[in-house]
Design a protein around this motif. Structure first.
Motif, PDB file in Angstrom:
ATOM      1  N   ASP A   1      -0.324   6.371  -8.749  1.00 16.78           N
ATOM      2  CA  ASP A   1      -1.637   7.013  -8.636  1.00 16.78           C
ATOM      3  C   ASP A   1      -2.746   5.961  -8.649  1.00 16.78           C
ATOM      4  O   ASP A   1      -3.789   6.119  -9.283  1.00 16.78           O
ATOM      5  CB  ASP A   1      -1.848   8.026  -9.776  1.00 16.78           C
ATOM      6  CG  ASP A   1      -3.048   8.946  -9.512  1.00 16.78           C
ATOM      7  OD1 ASP A   1      -3.367   9.163  -8.326  1.00 16.78           O
ATOM      8  OD2 ASP A   1      -3.653   9.425 -10.480  1.00 16.78           O
ATOM      9  N   ALA A   2      -2.485   4.860  -7.926  1.00 18.12           N
ATOM     10  CA  ALA A   2      -3.437   3.749  -7.866  1.00 18.12           C
ATOM     11  C   ALA A   2      -4.408   3.961  -6.708  1.00 18.12           C
ATOM     12  O   ALA A   2      -4.022   4.406  -5.625  1.00 18.12           O
ATOM     13  CB  ALA A   2      -2.689   2.433  -7.685  1.00 18.12           C
ATOM     14  N   HIS A   3      -5.673   3.634  -6.938  1.00 18.92           N
ATOM     15  CA  HIS A   3      -6.721   3.840  -5.933  1.00 18.92           C
ATOM     16  C   HIS A   3      -7.406   2.510  -5.651  1.00 18.92           C
ATOM     17  O   HIS A   3      -8.016   1.911  -6.536  1.00 18.92           O
ATOM     18  CB  HIS A   3      -7.746   4.866  -6.423  1.00 18.92           C
ATOM     19  CG  HIS A   3      -7.130   6.175  -6.815  1.00 18.92           C
ATOM     20  ND1 HIS A   3      -6.847   7.173  -5.912  1.00 18.92           N
ATOM     21  CD2 HIS A   3      -6.711   6.647  -8.028  1.00 18.92           C
ATOM     22  CE1 HIS A   3      -6.309   8.204  -6.532  1.00 18.92           C
ATOM     23  NE2 HIS A   3      -6.203   7.904  -7.826  1.00 18.92           N
ATOM     24  N   LEU A   4      -7.300   2.041  -4.411  1.00 20.93           N
ATOM     25  CA  LEU A   4      -7.893   0.771  -4.034  1.00 20.93           C
ATOM     26  C   LEU A   4      -9.408   0.884  -3.883  1.00 20.93           C
ATOM     27  O   LEU A   4      -9.919   1.891  -3.383  1.00 20.93           O
ATOM     28  CB  LEU A   4      -7.308   0.286  -2.703  1.00 20.93           C
ATOM     29  CG  LEU A   4      -5.862  -0.237  -2.726  1.00 20.93           C
ATOM     30  CD1 LEU A   4      -5.380  -0.480  -1.305  1.00 20.93           C
ATOM     31  CD2 LEU A   4      -5.770  -1.513  -3.545  1.00 20.93           C
ATOM     32  N   THR A   5     -10.112  -0.137  -4.292  1.00 19.15           N
ATOM     33  CA  THR A   5     -11.552  -0.243  -4.046  1.00 19.15           C
ATOM     34  C   THR A   5     -11.765  -0.707  -2.608  1.00 19.15           C
ATOM     35  O   THR A   5     -11.035  -1.573  -2.107  1.00 19.15           O
ATOM     36  CB  THR A   5     -12.188  -1.262  -5.018  1.00 19.15           C
ATOM     37  OG1 THR A   5     -11.962  -0.819  -6.351  1.00 19.15           O
ATOM     38  CG2 THR A   5     -13.681  -1.407  -4.759  1.00 19.15           C
ATOM     39  N   GLU A   6     -12.738  -0.112  -1.937  1.00 21.85           N
ATOM     40  CA  GLU A   6     -13.011  -0.479  -0.550  1.00 21.85           C
ATOM     41  C   GLU A   6     -14.241  -1.384  -0.475  1.00 21.85           C
ATOM     42  O   GLU A   6     -15.243  -1.157  -1.166  1.00 21.85           O
ATOM     43  CB  GLU A   6     -13.233   0.770   0.297  1.00 21.85           C
ATOM     44  CG  GLU A   6     -12.003   1.662   0.401  1.00 21.85           C
ATOM     45  CD  GLU A   6     -12.257   2.886   1.277  1.00 21.85           C
ATOM     46  OE1 GLU A   6     -13.351   2.953   1.898  1.00 21.85           O
ATOM     47  OE2 GLU A   6     -11.384   3.761   1.323  1.00 21.85           O
ATOM     48  N   LEU A   7     -14.173  -2.396   0.358  1.00 25.07           N
ATOM     49  CA  LEU A   7     -15.305  -3.287   0.577  1.00 25.07           C
ATOM     50  C   LEU A   7     -16.409  -2.574   1.349  1.00 25.07           C
ATOM     51  O   LEU A   7     -16.130  -1.773   2.254  1.00 25.07           O
ATOM     52  CB  LEU A   7     -14.864  -4.518   1.385  1.00 25.07           C
ATOM     53  CG  LEU A   7     -13.967  -5.554   0.705  1.00 25.07           C
ATOM     54  CD1 LEU A   7     -13.495  -6.574   1.730  1.00 25.07           C
ATOM     55  CD2 LEU A   7     -14.689  -6.235  -0.439  1.00 25.07           C
TER      56      LEU A   7
ATOM     57  N   SER B   1       0.822  -1.219   0.000  1.00 27.35           N
ATOM     58  CA  SER B   1       0.000   0.000   0.000  1.00 27.35           C
ATOM     59  C   SER B   1       0.852   1.264   0.000  1.00 27.35           C
ATOM     60  O   SER B   1       0.467   2.282  -0.583  1.00 27.35           O
ATOM     61  CB  SER B   1      -0.952   0.005   1.202  1.00 27.35           C
ATOM     62  OG  SER B   1      -0.239   0.152   2.426  1.00 27.35           O
ATOM     63  N   LEU B   2       2.014   1.210   0.648  1.00 25.57           N
ATOM     64  CA  LEU B   2       2.898   2.374   0.669  1.00 25.57           C
ATOM     65  C   LEU B   2       3.429   2.726  -0.713  1.00 25.57           C
ATOM     66  O   LEU B   2       3.784   3.881  -0.981  1.00 25.57           O
ATOM     67  CB  LEU B   2       4.085   2.119   1.613  1.00 25.57           C
ATOM     68  CG  LEU B   2       3.812   2.146   3.122  1.00 25.57           C
ATOM     69  CD1 LEU B   2       5.071   1.744   3.884  1.00 25.57           C
ATOM     70  CD2 LEU B   2       3.353   3.536   3.565  1.00 25.57           C
ATOM     71  N   HIS B   3       3.489   1.731  -1.599  1.00 24.64           N
ATOM     72  CA  HIS B   3       4.054   1.961  -2.935  1.00 24.64           C
ATOM     73  C   HIS B   3       3.012   2.293  -3.996  1.00 24.64           C
ATOM     74  O   HIS B   3       3.370   2.705  -5.104  1.00 24.64           O
ATOM     75  CB  HIS B   3       4.875   0.738  -3.367  1.00 24.64           C
ATOM     76  CG  HIS B   3       6.149   0.578  -2.602  1.00 24.64           C
ATOM     77  ND1 HIS B   3       6.202  -0.038  -1.371  1.00 24.64           N
ATOM     78  CD2 HIS B   3       7.421   0.969  -2.883  1.00 24.64           C
ATOM     79  CE1 HIS B   3       7.452  -0.025  -0.931  1.00 24.64           C
ATOM     80  NE2 HIS B   3       8.207   0.571  -1.829  1.00 24.64           N
ATOM     81  N   LEU B   4       1.748   2.115  -3.691  1.00 23.54           N
ATOM     82  CA  LEU B   4       0.706   2.381  -4.686  1.00 23.54           C
ATOM     83  C   LEU B   4       0.617   3.845  -5.117  1.00 23.54           C
ATOM     84  O   LEU B   4       0.331   4.114  -6.285  1.00 23.54           O
ATOM     85  CB  LEU B   4      -0.653   1.908  -4.153  1.00 23.54           C
ATOM     86  CG  LEU B   4      -0.832   0.385  -4.071  1.00 23.54           C
ATOM     87  CD1 LEU B   4      -2.188   0.046  -3.464  1.00 23.54           C
ATOM     88  CD2 LEU B   4      -0.706  -0.247  -5.450  1.00 23.54           C
ATOM     89  N   PRO B   5       0.844   4.817  -4.216  1.00 23.89           N
ATOM     90  CA  PRO B   5       0.761   6.218  -4.657  1.00 23.89           C
ATOM     91  C   PRO B   5       1.707   6.568  -5.798  1.00 23.89           C
ATOM     92  O   PRO B   5       1.454   7.509  -6.555  1.00 23.89           O
ATOM     93  CB  PRO B   5       1.111   7.000  -3.384  1.00 23.89           C
ATOM     94  CG  PRO B   5       0.674   6.104  -2.262  1.00 23.89           C
ATOM     95  CD  PRO B   5       0.989   4.719  -2.746  1.00 23.89           C
TER      96      PRO B   5
END
Length: 515
Positions: free
Chosen positions: A486-492, A479-483
């Motif tokens: 510019d990646a955005h995770l979908t939330e459950l 998660s620290l590397h996703l920015p």
């Protein structure tokens, strides 16, 4: 015409053939000769006789360096050096290279934003205050960012290199200048290698309580030579196949008296450092050392784990004809499904243009197989250990070694056959080229979190055994590397989380899940 005059002048100063085929430079006038004399010669700096292509194939250390003291043959062990703070508790090639090394580290920091983010988030809490970490890894700009992060989080560090060819001399100097006790330089002898490890461990008034290792040599040395230090350690973090194998051997024999974290088999190490890193760095290392064209070449890759998969993907993409060897039927089946022929090395060794080992085992390529290779075959290793290729058997009276470039040796048989051996059988990418900084940020962040976890774990959480990094930490590293993308995770939604039996904040996969 101006063009004609220019051409004539160039022809006058071009080299004239010497009787033995070498070129001797002749000058049109005294001014040209005087101008040429301003350039450095072999005595002191790089020789102008080195071709551009040879300079481009220097190993990781000099390839990325502003300064190269490789012509200085004096052993660092014989030098008396001190940093600007007056400390001499280090041993590097040349402390005066520190400024250049600092620039290398600053460049690496630009692509290691996740590790820098971790440093900023946690440095106020100092989660490693009281930790005395002795480390044995590749000493490059990227690992320097890790070391300085550990220091910022409160740790005291002493460091040495796990590979005698991969050290960036200027980076080691920068670390020494900043106060880290580092003992490493590019081109160490075997004796130097163990001496540096001992200097890290055996110092008056300081005793390590954490070990960060890459390959298991440091752990082995402490276990054998300093058992009291080994027994009192709070934990060991290991990142290589070879080192993890050694830890499991100790554990099985009942001799592992401290908890150890197996970083190598964490998802963020296996899938990114091993796979994606090697997919790029295998080509870089081979191009820098041999200038080989891959299209149509017959290649055998020994081992189809994550490293082997990365190597095969890259080579196949450039038109090489790739086959693999495997002992594991699952990995072998994966290779078949990916379009690679699974063979025994003895069946194909005579036809191969390139042999790459990446198993972490020993004697994968034997002397008998080296004898059967065709003229010009390139042999290299992408596994951690230098035991995969039987290099020792090549140091025999009937064979001639000819160094043709940095980290490139021609082994010449009595009949004139030449085999091209890279980095003397040691790790190709870190000995002969560069490794993508971003991927190393993922591994370094994993290592830092593993050290924090082991050092701060309450008594009884970890027993005297080998553990995998908790899944939650693996996900946190990712998660620290996703920015960066510019990646955005979908939330459950609550309903979805309940249906799947998951916590909305993770972990999202069970420990047995195979990514």
């Amino acid at each position: 015409m101006d063009t004609g005059e220019k051409t004539q002048t160039q022809s006058e100063v071009m080299a004239q053939r010497h009787a033995h085929g070498r070129e001797r430079i002749q000058f049109a006038n005294a001014e040209d000769k005087q101008e040429f004399s301003k350039y450095p010669t072999k005595a002191g700096r790089r020789s102008l006789s080195r071709s551009i292509s040879q300079s481009s194939t220097d190993s990781y250390s000099s390839a990325a360096s502003y300064s190269d003291s490789s012509d200085d043959e004096t052993s660092p062990r014989e030098k008396t050096q001190a940093n600007t703070h007056g400390s001499s508790d280090f041993c590097v090639k040349n402390i005066k290279q520190a400024e250049f090394g600092r620039r290398e580290i600053e460049i690496a920091e630009q692509d290691m934003s996740a590790l820098i983010s971790l440093r900023k988030r946690a440095q106020g809490e100092k989660p490693l205050a009281g930790a005395k970490i002795v480390g044995c890894t590749h000493i490059t700009a990227q690992t320097a960012v890790l070391i300085e992060t550990l220091v910022a989080l409160g740790a005291q560090c002493r460091w040495t290199a796990c590979n005698i060819y991969s050290t960036q001399n200027e980076v080691a100097a920068a670390l020494a200048e900043s106060g880290v006790s580092v003992f490493a330089w590019k081109g160490e002898s075997e004796d130097d290698f163990w001496w540096c490890i001992d200097r890290c461990v055996n110092t008056e008034g300081w005793q390590a309580n954490m070990i960060l290792d890459d390959g298991g040599d440091l752990t082995h040395w402490v276990y054998k030579k300093y058992p009291s230090v080994f027994k009192k350690a709070r934990g060991i973090v290991e990142e290589s196949v070879t080192g993890v194998h050694r830890l499991y051997q100790l554990s099985k024999a009942g001799k592992l008296c401290v908890p150890a974290m197996n970083v190598n088999d964490s998802v963020t190490k296996q899938k990114f450092d091993n796979l994606y890193c090697c997919r790029e760095s295998i080509l870089d290392g081979l191009k820098r050392t041999t200038d080989v064209m891959f299209g149509g070449k017959q290649v055998v890759v020994c081992g189809y784990g994550e490293v082997g998969k990365g190597c095969c993907t890259a080579l196949k993409a450039l038109g090489a004809i790739v086959c693999i060897t495997e002992i594991d039927p699952i990995c072998a089946l994966q290779g078949c499904m990916d379009g690679f022929r699974v063979v025994k090395l003895n069946e194909v060794i005579r036809q191969m243009d390139l042999v790459i080992t990446c198993t972490g085992n020993k004697n994968v390529v034997t002397r008998e197989q080296l004898d059967r290779m065709k003229n010009g075959c390139i042999v290299c290793n992408m596994g951690h250990s230098n035991t995969e290729i039987d290099v020792a058997s090549l140091r025999s009276p009937e064979l001639t070694w000819e160094r043709v470039r940095s980290q490139v040796d021609h082994i010449i048989w009595p009949d004139g056959k030449r085999v091209v051996l890279l980095a003397e059988g040691r790790l190709l990418n870190l000995s002969c080229s560069t490794v993508p900084t971003f991927v190393l940020s993922i591994t370094a962040t994993t290592q830092a979190l593993a050290l924090i976890e082991l050092f701060n774990a309450p008594e009884g959480r970890y027993k005297q055994d080998v553990y995998l990094l908790p899944k939650k930490m693996d996900e946190y590293v990712a998660s620290l590397h996703l920015p960066n993308f510019d990646a955005h995770l979908t939330e459950l939604s609550d309903e979805q989380a309940k249906y799947m039996g998951l916590n909305k904040n993770g972990p999202f996969k069970p420990n047995y899940y195979r990514y």
